[in-house]
Design an enzyme around this catalytic site. Structure first.
Site, PDB file in Angstrom:
ATOM      1  N   CYS A   1       2.993   1.678   3.120  1.00  0.00           N
ATOM      2  CA  CYS A   1       4.095   0.709   3.179  1.00  0.00           C
ATOM      3  C   CYS A   1       5.237   1.178   2.288  1.00  0.00           C
ATOM      4  CB  CYS A   1       3.615  -0.667   2.727  1.00  0.00           C
ATOM      5  SG  CYS A   1       2.253  -1.323   3.716  1.00  0.00           S
TER       6      CYS A   1
ATOM      7  N   CYS B   1       0.840  -1.199   0.000  1.00  0.00           N
ATOM      8  CA  CYS B   1       0.000   0.000   0.000  1.00  0.00           C
ATOM      9  C   CYS B   1       0.882   1.259   0.000  1.00  0.00           C
ATOM     10  CB  CYS B   1      -0.920  -0.007   1.224  1.00  0.00           C
ATOM     11  SG  CYS B   1      -0.052   0.158   2.792  1.00  0.00           S
TER      12      CYS B   1
END
Length: 78
Positions: A15, A12
């Site tokens: 991240c 994501c």
């Protein structure tokens, strides 16, 4: 001694941001570390965490569920 840094996350944007911050801090400060990105959900579950991203340094969970600042990462690595 080489630090072992693991970034747990499924890929994501948060991240990815954490990965970028950690890589920047390691390279800017010449820190001896290996960075491992773990995106496999089964591997992530072994760490018993419910929110990502997660920063693991030498097998200790240090940050979870948010993107740290560069200063914060530097403090954890020193």
């Amino acid at each position: 001694m080489t630090k072992v840094i693991k970034i747990l996350g499924t890929g994501c944007p948060k991240c990815q941001s954490m990965t970028d911050v950690v890589k920047d801090v390691v390279s800017a400060n010449n820190i001896d570390a290996t960075i491992e990105k773990i995106e496999d959900i089964m591997e992530i579950m072994k760490f018993n965490v419910m929110t990502t991203p997660v920063l693991v340094i030498d097998d200790v969970i240090t940050i979870k569920g948010r993107v740290p600042s560069k200063d914060e990462v530097l403090a954890l690595l020193n």
